[in-house]
Design a protein around this motif. Sequence first.
Motif, PDB file in Angstrom:
ATOM      1  N   LEU A 113      48.929  70.119  50.595  1.00  0.00           N
ATOM      2  CA  LEU A 113      48.200  69.495  49.492  1.00  0.00           C
ATOM      3  C   LEU A 113      46.866  70.196  49.262  1.00  0.00           C
ATOM      4  N   CYS A 114      46.146  70.467  50.352  1.00  0.00           N
ATOM      5  CA  CYS A 114      44.857  71.166  50.232  1.00  0.00           C
ATOM      6  C   CYS A 114      45.043  72.562  49.652  1.00  0.00           C
ATOM      7  N   ASP A 138      47.478  73.560  47.725  1.00  0.00           N
ATOM      8  CA  ASP A 138      47.892  73.461  46.328  1.00  0.00           C
ATOM      9  C   ASP A 138      46.708  73.172  45.411  1.00  0.00           C
ATOM     10  N   LEU A 140      52.199  67.068  42.859  1.00  0.00           N
ATOM     11  CA  LEU A 140      51.670  67.428  44.175  1.00  0.00           C
ATOM     12  C   LEU A 140      52.370  66.644  45.274  1.00  0.00           C
ATOM     13  N   ILE A 141      52.621  65.373  45.026  1.00  0.00           N
ATOM     14  CA  ILE A 141      53.277  64.540  46.031  1.00  0.00           C
ATOM     15  C   ILE A 141      54.731  64.980  46.223  1.00  0.00           C
ATOM     16  N   CYS A 148      54.513  68.685  47.950  1.00  0.00           N
ATOM     17  CA  CYS A 148      53.934  68.782  49.296  1.00  0.00           C
ATOM     18  C   CYS A 148      54.599  67.842  50.294  1.00  0.00           C
TER      19      CYS A 148
END
Length: 429
Positions: A26-27, A29, A206-207, A210
Motif C-alpha cells: 500500500l505504501c 503504491d 488499492l485495497i 494490495c
Amino acid sequence: MTPQIRITYRPNSTPLSYTASPFKLLCRDICLALRYAWALPFAFLPLRIGRTDHLDELYPSVRTGVSAGFQVLLAVYQVLFLLSIPVAIIFMVPGVWIFLYILATVTLNHVFCMVVLNGSQRLIVSRVPVPEQPSHSDERWFFINGIAGSHSWVQQNVDQLSYTFGRKITGIHNRTYGQVATQSITIVLANSIFRSGFVFDLIECLIQRCFSYATGDIRSAYPLVKNALLDPTCQKVVFILHSQGGIEGGLVIDWLLDALPHDLLQHLEVYTFANAANHFNNPTRKWFPKSNGSHSSTLLEQDRSVGFIEHYANTVDIVAWIGVFHFINIPNRYMGRLFVHPGSGHLLNQHYLDPMFTLGPDHKVLENNPFMDMEVETNSEKMPEEDCEQTLLPTSDSQGSPDKIDSQVLRVKDFSRLWKYRNGGSPTD
C-alpha cells in the motif's frame, strides 16, 4: 522511425512481490501514484469532441453531461468528507456524532450513485444490431470495466466492443462503489465508507491490489468465466479488461488457475487495456511422455496455462504507468505481450478502441489505422547494465509469431491476435 518508449527501473526501486506485506504494498503504491501524478491531467485528453462518435464516453449529450457533472460533484463531496473526519477528531467532536455523520454521508452518497450512475443490473449485455455468425456459437465474450464506470458508460463500452468484434459482449459491471470488508471492525467501517464515486473507487483499487481482496464484481465474474470454461459446448472464452478491471480479472485468473485443469484454461484468451494490476499470472505447464506408467525425464512440450494474453497501453496514461508498465519486465510476474500506443488518454472507447480499432461510418473496423500499421522491432534493445534501463517497442514479449512478413517489415497488426477478431473474424490457431 519506430516510436519508442523508455521505461526505467533502478536497482533500489525493484517492485515488491505482490505476495509481500499488504501494508508495505500500500505504501509503495501510494508513492508510485505520486511519482506518476504528472500524467493524471491527460487521463481525459485528447477530448476530440468534434470527432467523437456517440459511443465515446465524452460525446456531447445530456446523458454524458449529467454523468460527468455528477462524478465531479461526487469527487469534491468525497474529498471534503475524508478531510472532515480528522478535523472532527481534532476538535473532539463526540464519537456518536461522528458515527451518525459518517452514516448519513455514506448513505446519501450510495443512494445518489445507485440512482444516477449505477442502476440495478450487474450484467450489461451489448444491444447493438450485430449479426453473429454460426461459427461464434461456441464462444463467450466477457468484459470488466474500470473505475467510475456508470451504467451508461459500460453500455457504451460493450456496444462498441460488439461492433468491433462482431460478437455479443456481456459486461460484468464494476460499479462505481467498493464493497470492502474484513473481519476487523476498522475495515468493516471502511466497507461503509468506500461505496461510491471516483475517489472511493481509487481507494478500492488499492485495497483490491494490495490486499488481494475480492469485491462483489470479482465474485460475480468468477463463476461466469468458470462455468463458460466448463461448458462442453463452449470452445473459447474471451475476457476483455480495462483499467481496474485488470486487477479484478487478474484475481479471477488466480482463482481459475487453482480450480481448473490446464487443458480447459487453454480455451481462455485475455486482452487488457491500461491494465492496473500489479501481477498477471500465466504459469508454464510441461508435458512429459509416459513410459511404463510413469513420467520420463524427457520434456516433450512446454506452453502457458492460459491460451493467450495481450496488453494494450497508451504511453501517457497514469494507470498504465502504475500498472502494466511498472511490472511488465519483471520475470514471470506480468505475462503476455505488450502493445504500446504512442498517445494519451485512459477512456476505453475514446482513447483505446477508437485509435486501435477505428470504426468506419458503417460501424465496421477499418483495415488500416496509424497504430496497427506502425512498424515494430521484434527484440527489445538492452540498455547499459548500470542504468538498468530497457527500451520497450510497440510490442514486447515473445508469445507467438507474426502471421505474415511483408518484405521483412513487421507491423503491429502482424502480431496482434485481437486484431484478427475484428468484424467477426477469427485468428487461425
